[in-house]
Design a protein around this motif. Structure first.
Motif, PDB file in Angstrom:
ATOM      1  N   MET A   1       0.846  -1.170   0.000  1.00  0.00           N
ATOM      2  CA  MET A   1       0.000   0.000   0.000  1.00  0.00           C
ATOM      3  C   MET A   1       0.891   1.232   0.000  1.00  0.00           C
ATOM      4  N   MET A   2       0.505   2.230  -0.818  1.00  0.00           N
ATOM      5  CA  MET A   2       1.301   3.442  -0.916  1.00  0.00           C
ATOM      6  C   MET A   2       0.375   4.644  -1.064  1.00  0.00           C
TER       7      MET A   2
ATOM      8  N   ALA B   1       0.809   8.967  -1.980  1.00  0.00           N
ATOM      9  CA  ALA B   1       1.741  10.014  -2.408  1.00  0.00           C
ATOM     10  C   ALA B   1       0.948  11.274  -2.718  1.00  0.00           C
TER      11      ALA B   1
ATOM     12  N   PHE C   1      -3.359   7.448   6.113  1.00  0.00           N
ATOM     13  CA  PHE C   1      -2.631   6.306   5.573  1.00  0.00           C
ATOM     14  C   PHE C   1      -2.502   5.206   6.622  1.00  0.00           C
TER      15      PHE C   1
ATOM     16  N   THR D   1       5.801  10.609  -0.057  1.00  0.00           N
ATOM     17  CA  THR D   1       5.348   9.249  -0.331  1.00  0.00           C
ATOM     18  C   THR D   1       5.417   8.449   0.957  1.00  0.00           C
ATOM     19  N   LEU D   2       4.363   7.686   1.232  1.00  0.00           N
ATOM     20  CA  LEU D   2       4.300   6.783   2.387  1.00  0.00           C
ATOM     21  C   LEU D   2       4.077   5.381   1.851  1.00  0.00           C
ATOM     22  N   GLU D   3       4.843   4.427   2.369  1.00  0.00           N
ATOM     23  CA  GLU D   3       4.722   3.056   1.902  1.00  0.00           C
ATOM     24  C   GLU D   3       5.090   2.101   3.028  1.00  0.00           C
TER      25      GLU D   3
ATOM     26  N   VAL E   1       6.837  -1.166   4.142  1.00  0.00           N
ATOM     27  CA  VAL E   1       7.883  -2.057   3.656  1.00  0.00           C
ATOM     28  C   VAL E   1       8.475  -2.791   4.858  1.00  0.00           C
TER      29      VAL E   1
ATOM     30  N   VAL F   1       6.937   1.877   8.070  1.00  0.00           N
ATOM     31  CA  VAL F   1       6.438   2.869   7.128  1.00  0.00           C
ATOM     32  C   VAL F   1       7.647   3.616   6.602  1.00  0.00           C
ATOM     33  N   GLU F   2       7.824   3.587   5.283  1.00  0.00           N
ATOM     34  CA  GLU F   2       8.857   4.412   4.665  1.00  0.00           C
ATOM     35  C   GLU F   2       8.231   5.765   4.350  1.00  0.00           C
TER      36      GLU F   2
ATOM     37  N   THR G   1       9.064   9.119   2.523  1.00  0.00           N
ATOM     38  CA  THR G   1       9.998   9.677   1.551  1.00  0.00           C
ATOM     39  C   THR G   1       9.542  11.081   1.193  1.00  0.00           C
TER      40      THR G   1
END
Length: 141
Positions: free
Chosen positions: A1-2, A4, A23, A65-67, A69, A73-74, A76
Motif C-alpha cells: 500500500m502506498m 503520495a 494512511f 510518499t508513504l509506503e 515495507v 512505514v517508509e 519519503t
C-alpha cells in the motif's frame, strides 16, 4: 500500500500530517496490519519535520510518499533543493533547527540521496514497538 501527494505551500504541512494519519488508519483497518500508537505519533512527527524543512529550504514543490515495507512505514520526501541537510551538534540552548536531530533519533533508518533535480530523504519507522524496548531499532545513515 502506498500514498503520495505533492505540496506547494506552507499550509500543506497540516495536510501532510493528515495524509499520514489517514494512511496509517487505512493500513490498520483495510490491511489488518498492527500499527502502534507510538508509530502513529512518530510517523506524523517525521512527516511534519521533513515537509516543513522542504517547504522552508527548497524553492519549489515537494513530494511526500508513504509506503509499508517490511514492518515499517517508509516516509519519503523529495524536494528541489540539491543540498543535503546536516544535523547540527546538539545544543540545548539553540532555539529551533532540531528537526533533523529529531528525525534521526526516532527513525529506524534514514537515507539522503541527491537526485538529478533536488534530493530525496527516505526514513523508516517501525509499525510495532520492539518487545525488548528499543523502539527505534538500529540507526542507519
Amino acid at each position: 500500500m502506498m500514498a503520495a501527494t505533492a505540496f506547494a505551500g506552507s499550509e500543506d504541512i497540516a495536510a501532510a500530517r493528515h495524509l499520514a494519519r489517514s494512511f496509517l488508519t487505512d493500513v490498520h483497518k483495510m490491511h489488518h496490519v498492527p500499527v502502534s500508537d507510538r508509530a502513529r505519533g512518530v510517523v506524523e512527527l517525521v512527516v511534519s519535520e521533513l515537509v516543513t524543512n522542504a517547504r522552508k529550504y527548497a524553492p519549489g514543490p515537494c513530494l511526500l510518499t508513504l509506503e509499508v515495507v517490511e514492518g515499517a512505514v517508509e516516509v519519503t520526501v523529495w524536494d528541489s533543493e540539491p543540498r543535503l541537510p546536516v544535523a547540527q551538534v546538539a545544543d540545548p540552548d539553540r532555539v529551533g533547527q532540531h528537526g533533523l536531530e529529531i528525525v534521526m533519533a526516532l527513525c529506524r533508518s534514514i537515507e539522503m540521496h541527491r537526485e538529478p533535480v533536488g534530493k530525496r530523504i527516505v526514513t523508516a519507522v517501525a509499525l510495532a514497538d520492539d518487545p525488548i524496548g528499543d523502539e527505534a531499532g538500529d540507526h542507519v545513515c
